[in-house]
Design a protein around this motif. Structure first.
Motif, PDB file in Angstrom:
ATOM      1  N   MET A 319     -23.498 -44.608  40.944  1.00 35.65           N
ATOM      2  CA  MET A 319     -22.252 -43.932  39.322  1.00 35.65           C
ATOM      3  C   MET A 319     -23.875 -44.396  37.806  1.00 35.65           C
ATOM      4  SD  MET A 319     -19.482 -43.542  37.609  1.00 35.65           S
ATOM      5  CE  MET A 319     -17.753 -43.847  38.301  1.00 35.65           C
ATOM      6  N   PHE A 320     -23.620 -43.572  37.230  1.00 34.50           N
ATOM      7  CA  PHE A 320     -23.844 -43.665  35.460  1.00 34.50           C
ATOM      8  C   PHE A 320     -23.397 -42.787  34.833  1.00 34.50           C
ATOM      9  CE2 PHE A 320     -27.388 -43.363  38.767  1.00 34.50           C
ATOM     10  CZ  PHE A 320     -27.882 -44.191  38.559  1.00 34.50           C
ATOM     11  N   VAL A 321     -23.233 -43.343  33.384  1.00 37.98           N
ATOM     12  CA  VAL A 321     -22.358 -43.189  32.770  1.00 37.98           C
ATOM     13  C   VAL A 321     -23.129 -43.346  31.391  1.00 37.98           C
ATOM     14  CG1 VAL A 321     -20.296 -44.476  33.370  1.00 37.98           C
ATOM     15  CG2 VAL A 321     -22.171 -46.018  31.868  1.00 37.98           C
ATOM     16  N   SER A 322     -22.728 -43.079  30.316  1.00 38.36           N
ATOM     17  CA  SER A 322     -23.300 -42.108  28.665  1.00 38.36           C
ATOM     18  C   SER A 322     -24.087 -43.202  28.701  1.00 38.36           C
ATOM     19  CB  SER A 322     -22.590 -42.736  27.658  1.00 38.36           C
ATOM     20  OG  SER A 322     -23.527 -41.760  26.950  1.00 38.36           O
ATOM     21  N   GLY A 323     -25.355 -43.219  27.956  1.00 36.85           N
ATOM     22  CA  GLY A 323     -26.587 -44.196  27.752  1.00 36.85           C
ATOM     23  C   GLY A 323     -27.253 -44.558  28.756  1.00 36.85           C
ATOM     24  N   GLU A 324     -27.093 -44.277  30.549  1.00 38.45           N
ATOM     25  CA  GLU A 324     -28.229 -44.531  31.198  1.00 38.45           C
ATOM     26  C   GLU A 324     -28.416 -43.016  31.635  1.00 38.45           C
ATOM     27  OE1 GLU A 324     -25.425 -48.212  33.224  1.00 38.45           O
ATOM     28  OE2 GLU A 324     -25.189 -45.772  33.903  1.00 38.45           O
ATOM     29  N   THR A 325     -29.471 -43.706  32.364  1.00 40.92           N
ATOM     30  CA  THR A 325     -30.890 -42.693  33.048  1.00 40.92           C
ATOM     31  C   THR A 325     -30.385 -42.919  34.842  1.00 40.92           C
ATOM     32  OG1 THR A 325     -31.810 -41.930  31.019  1.00 40.92           O
ATOM     33  CG2 THR A 325     -32.712 -41.507  32.220  1.00 40.92           C
ATOM     34  N   PRO A 326     -30.861 -41.731  35.135  1.00 35.85           N
ATOM     35  CA  PRO A 326     -31.187 -42.212  36.367  1.00 35.85           C
ATOM     36  C   PRO A 326     -31.971 -41.990  37.252  1.00 35.85           C
ATOM     37  CG  PRO A 326     -29.225 -40.035  36.605  1.00 35.85           C
ATOM     38  CD  PRO A 326     -29.900 -40.646  35.049  1.00 35.85           C
ATOM     39  N   ALA A 327     -32.753 -42.492  37.689  1.00 36.66           N
ATOM     40  CA  ALA A 327     -34.304 -42.659  38.155  1.00 36.66           C
ATOM     41  C   ALA A 327     -34.495 -42.123  39.070  1.00 36.66           C
ATOM     42  CB  ALA A 327     -34.555 -44.768  38.980  1.00 36.66           C
ATOM     43  N   PRO A 328     -36.748 -41.865  39.451  1.00 35.79           N
ATOM     44  CA  PRO A 328     -36.587 -40.708  40.156  1.00 35.79           C
ATOM     45  C   PRO A 328     -35.731 -41.043  41.359  1.00 35.79           C
ATOM     46  CG  PRO A 328     -38.331 -41.557  38.221  1.00 35.79           C
ATOM     47  CD  PRO A 328     -36.726 -42.399  37.979  1.00 35.79           C
ATOM     48  N   GLY A 329     -35.225 -39.818  41.982  1.00 35.21           N
ATOM     49  CA  GLY A 329     -35.004 -40.507  43.624  1.00 35.21           C
ATOM     50  C   GLY A 329     -34.020 -40.574  43.648  1.00 35.21           C
ATOM     51  N   GLU A 330     -33.008 -40.657  42.378  1.00 31.51           N
ATOM     52  CA  GLU A 330     -31.685 -41.001  41.852  1.00 31.51           C
ATOM     53  C   GLU A 330     -31.120 -39.281  41.631  1.00 31.51           C
ATOM     54  OE1 GLU A 330     -31.218 -45.630  41.833  1.00 31.51           O
ATOM     55  OE2 GLU A 330     -31.195 -44.407  39.300  1.00 31.51           O
ATOM     56  N   VAL A 331     -30.807 -38.359  42.637  1.00 25.53           N
ATOM     57  CA  VAL A 331     -30.385 -37.498  42.163  1.00 25.53           C
ATOM     58  C   VAL A 331     -28.828 -36.840  42.976  1.00 25.53           C
ATOM     59  CG1 VAL A 331     -32.480 -36.116  41.350  1.00 25.53           C
ATOM     60  CG2 VAL A 331     -31.265 -36.400  44.358  1.00 25.53           C
ATOM     61  N   GLY A 332     -28.200 -35.967  42.057  1.00 29.73           N
ATOM     62  CA  GLY A 332     -26.698 -35.141  42.940  1.00 29.73           C
ATOM     63  C   GLY A 332     -27.336 -34.455  44.427  1.00 29.73           C
TER      64      GLY A 332
END
Length: 332
Positions: A319-332
């Motif tokens: 899970m990611f919420v406001s203020g965060e950024t998924p790292a490379p390779g963490e995608v939908g």
């Protein structure tokens, strides 16, 4: 009009196929799966020094599949396999043709991330007829189509899609209130079982709020440009929408671009690649496709070495919420 596959039918069918057949596949007679003892035919290639593994992916325009390809290739080398990856550019017929060509090389196993759930049954059938075990990843092959073809797979590995949808619904209720008035629009893909599962997981999660209702669903076709166009059209026709749930990474990216001029709409979905969660983009869940490729290779290695594969492996989402950024390779 594209046919929608219901989760209920899909779930019931896949359970029947996976648990009932226990990893069995057709051995080439062109009939329904017959390995009632649960055994899986073992191609001669599996006993070579460096067994050949065929891998079929939909495209390399989506960062998701770039990461998965890397996982297959790196872990294949680590596990002592020769891995060939073919990319179909989102063309079902091309993917079937590519797999048929790889089957001519007599692989030890086929790892399949299908372009679409329903046409993929023909690919599985071709592998069954060649006596090659099929391990599927990410996109579930339609159980109804498999049954119609008399075909079966050894294993499905992928995200727990319904749980991911429910995670997003719970985050919406946390952010906006358990009884807030919500008019929800979906940017989805009705021809893929995983996205249908995500949508139904979201709807199940949001159901505790009697003031929440789904007012529109549009097909983003798992492409940013198509999702942008679909979002723009949806918001134009439904000005009361205040929440969008996008059930694919490219869909989320396209929907994000479509929010301009609609400051009261909040966006949740499966994560767009490396896209920061700021402003109206409030939450997302991510898969780890590189790991999925690695894990499929590990499953094949385990089977070659004598293990019995589980028919289904469902993996949690991050899970990611406001203020965060998924790292490379963490995608939908």
């Amino acid at each position: 009009m594209r046919r929608r596959i219901t989760l209920t039918a899909a779930a019931a069918g896949i359970l029947l196929l996976l648990t009932g057949c226990s990893g069995a596949i057709d051995t080439g007679a062109g009939t329904a799966p017959t390995a009632s003892d649960g055994s899986i035919p073992r191609p001669a290639a599996c006993d070579e020094d460096t067994p050949y593994i065929a891998v079929a992916l939909p495209n390399l325009t989506n960062p998701y599949y770039i990461a998965m390809k890397q996982g297959f290739e790196e872990q294949g080398e680590e596990q002592g396999f020769e891995v060939e990856v073919q990319v179909a550019d989102d063309d079902d017929a091309a993917q079937l043709s590519q797999v048929q060509s790889m089957l001519q090389k007599k692989p030890c196993a086929l790892a399949l991330n299908a372009v679409k759930s329903e046409p993929a049954a023909a690919i599985v059938k071709a592998a069954n007829d060649a006596g090659v075990p099929v391990f599927t990843v990410n996109v579930i092959v339609s159980p109804e189509s498999l049954e119609a073809q008399g075909a079966s797979i050894v294993q499905y590995l992928g995200a727990d899609n319904a749980a991911g949808g429910t995670q997003m619904a719970e985050q919406v209720l946390t952010d906006m209130g358990a009884d807030a008035a919500l008019n929800i629009g979906f940017v989805t893909e009705p021809d893929e079982v995983p996205t249908v599962q995500r949508d139904e997981g979201f709807e199940a999660g949001i159901a505790s709020n009697a003031n929440a209702k789904v007012v529109a669903k549009v097909d983003g076709n798992v492409k940013p440009d198509d999702s942008l166009a679909a979002t723009t059209e949806m918001l134009s026709g439904n000005p009361d929408i205040n929440v969008i749930f996008a059930s694919t990474g490219p869909g989320t990216y396209g929907a994000l671009q479509g929010l301009e001029g609609h400051p009261d709409v909040q966006l949740y979905g499966f994560c767009a690649s490396e896209e920061p969660l700021t402003g109206q983009y409030m939450g997302c869940v991510a898969q780890e496709p590189e790991s999925y490729g690695q894990q499929v290779i590990d499953q094949i290695r385990g089977w070659v070495d004598g293990d019995t594969p589980e028919p289904e492996i469902l993996l949690p989402l991050k899970m990611f919420v406001s203020g965060e950024t998924p790292a490379p390779g963490e995608v939908g």
